[in-house]
Write an enzyme that holds these catalytic residues in place. Structure first.
Site, mmCIF file in Angstrom:
data_model
loop_
_atom_site.group_PDB
_atom_site.id
_atom_site.type_symbol
_atom_site.label_atom_id
_atom_site.label_comp_id
_atom_site.label_asym_id
_atom_site.label_seq_id
_atom_site.Cartn_x
_atom_site.Cartn_y
_atom_site.Cartn_z
ATOM 1 N N SER A 267 1.269 3.668 -3.242
ATOM 2 C CA SER A 267 0.680 5.015 -3.135
ATOM 3 C C SER A 267 1.744 6.091 -3.358
ATOM 4 O O SER A 267 1.463 7.134 -3.954
ATOM 5 C CB SER A 267 -0.011 5.197 -1.778
ATOM 6 O OG SER A 267 0.924 5.135 -0.724
ATOM 7 N N LYS A 268 2.970 5.840 -2.917
ATOM 8 C CA LYS A 268 4.031 6.837 -3.125
ATOM 9 C C LYS A 268 4.508 6.799 -4.582
ATOM 10 O O LYS A 268 4.862 7.846 -5.147
ATOM 11 C CB LYS A 268 5.204 6.608 -2.167
ATOM 12 C CG LYS A 268 4.863 6.911 -0.700
ATOM 13 C CD LYS A 268 4.550 8.388 -0.450
ATOM 14 C CE LYS A 268 4.494 8.722 1.037
ATOM 15 N NZ LYS A 268 4.145 10.128 1.308
ATOM 16 N N ALA B 96 0.836 -1.204 0.000
ATOM 17 C CA ALA B 96 0.000 0.000 0.000
ATOM 18 C C ALA B 96 0.870 1.253 0.000
ATOM 19 O O ALA B 96 0.639 2.185 -0.778
ATOM 20 C CB ALA B 96 -0.928 -0.003 1.217
ATOM 21 N N TYR B 97 1.863 1.272 0.861
ATOM 22 C CA TYR B 97 2.700 2.478 0.976
ATOM 23 C C TYR B 97 3.523 2.677 -0.292
ATOM 24 O O TYR B 97 3.547 3.763 -0.867
ATOM 25 C CB TYR B 97 3.611 2.351 2.195
ATOM 26 C CG TYR B 97 4.377 3.618 2.519
ATOM 27 C CD1 TYR B 97 3.722 4.732 3.051
ATOM 28 C CD2 TYR B 97 5.747 3.709 2.289
ATOM 29 C CE1 TYR B 97 4.425 5.901 3.347
ATOM 30 C CE2 TYR B 97 6.453 4.869 2.583
ATOM 31 C CZ TYR B 97 5.785 5.960 3.115
ATOM 32 O OH TYR B 97 6.473 7.123 3.406
ATOM 33 N N ARG B 98 4.189 1.603 -0.736
ATOM 34 C CA ARG B 98 5.033 1.730 -1.930
ATOM 35 C C ARG B 98 4.213 2.189 -3.131
ATOM 36 O O ARG B 98 4.601 3.100 -3.871
ATOM 37 C CB ARG B 98 5.689 0.384 -2.263
ATOM 38 C CG ARG B 98 6.799 -0.025 -1.313
ATOM 39 C CD ARG B 98 7.448 -1.317 -1.828
ATOM 40 N NE ARG B 98 8.379 -1.908 -0.883
ATOM 41 C CZ ARG B 98 9.622 -1.494 -0.678
ATOM 42 N NH1 ARG B 98 10.091 -0.442 -1.327
ATOM 43 N NH2 ARG B 98 10.408 -2.113 0.188
#
Ligand SMILES: NC(=O)c1ccc[n+]([C@@H]2O[C@H](COP(=O)([O-])OP(=O)(O)OC[C@H]3O[C@@H](n4cnc5c(N)ncnc54)[C@H](OP(=O)(O)O)[C@@H]3O)[C@@H](O)[C@H]2O)c1
Length: 233
Positions: free
Chosen positions: A150-151, A146-148
């Site tokens: 979204s960034k 999710a973090y990777r």
């Protein structure tokens, strides 16, 4: 530039708070977006505004407050992290959508809402705080879907914004702030001990001022670190 007008998101703690205080100390008028007004930094020059970037009505209210500006700089700092060691099993629809909404859509919607004011500013810069984990070229460890993602989406958005807004004289800085000494940074441990150094958020706030002042800083939405070096996508 000295003493312009800035909007910063995620100003309750961490990097956003340091940016708000640093620029207010430097004489800027800072509108500080916080989810909880009580958590805003109390500092001359800082005006707290209730802002959850995932709530369109908050974004619209802030835009109405800013009106036609002028607004010189927008710093999109607010972000969420799925946590150290988040793996495939953690990459559920709800988490993916939450992180996309805050980390990628949040900055995009802030830009769209504040564009009339930014167009009238003299600094005319958007700083999107991304993160190294959004780099596909530097992903050696997997996980954190999710973090990777979204960034990485924020990086793509930053590049398109830079191309689309160049005609308005608006530049986009797409920034990896470093490994920060903040709640989020403290929740992560380096899988390659010694490779990354933790940086105080106050130092990175000063680096952002230097990047804004330096005409050589990439404003074309390329992915750069807080010292200005270009990073792989
Ligand atoms: N920490 C690192 O090492 C690191 C590395 C690379 C990139 N980054 C990026 O740098 C930025 C700042 O990170 P940090 O370390 O300062 O994080 P942090 O200490 O966890 O603070 C996160 C900030 O974002 C706010 N926020 C979260 N969800 C929000 C929402 N929906 N609407 C508005 N604000 C929201 C939080 O507000 P509340 O107080 O209300 O929760 C808080 O102010 C983030 O975008 C992060 O992804 C951090």
């Amino acid at each position: 530039m000295d003493g312009g007008t800035m909007v910063v998101t995620g100003a309750s703690r961490g990097l956003g708070r340091s940016v708000a205080v640093h620029f207010a100390q430097a004489g800027w008028r800072v509108l500080a977006g916080v989810r909880d007004i009580g958590a805003a930094p109390e500092h001359a020059g800082v005006r707290p505004v209730e802002l959850d970037v995932s709530r369109p009505e908050h974004v619209a209210r802030l835009a109405a407050l800013v009106g036609s500006g002028p607004l010189d700089v927008l710093v999109n700092v607010a972000g969420v992290f799925d946590g150290p060691g988040a793996g495939l099993e953690d990459a559920r629809r709800e988490t993916m959508l939450e992180e996309f909404t805050v980390n990628a859509l949040g900055p995009l919607e802030m830009v769209r809402a504040l564009l009339p004011a930014l167009r009238r500013g003299s600094g005319r810069t958007i700083v999107n705080v991304s993160g190294l984990m959004g780099s596909m070229g530097l992903n050696e460890d997997g996980g954190n879907y999710a973090y990777r993602a979204s960034k990485a989406a924020l990086n793509a958005i930053s590049r398109s914004l830079a191309l689309d807004l160049a005609a308005d004289g608006i530049g986009v800085i797409c920034l990896h702030p470093g490994w920060l000494d903040t709640d989020m940074g403290r929740s992560w441990s380096d899988p390659h001990p010694g490779r990354h150094e933790k940086v105080p958020a106050a130092e990175v706030a000063a680096d952002i001022e230097r990047l804004l002042d330096d005409p050589a800083t990439d404003r074309e939405g390329r992915f750069i670190d807080h010292r200005g070096a270009v990073l792989p996508w």
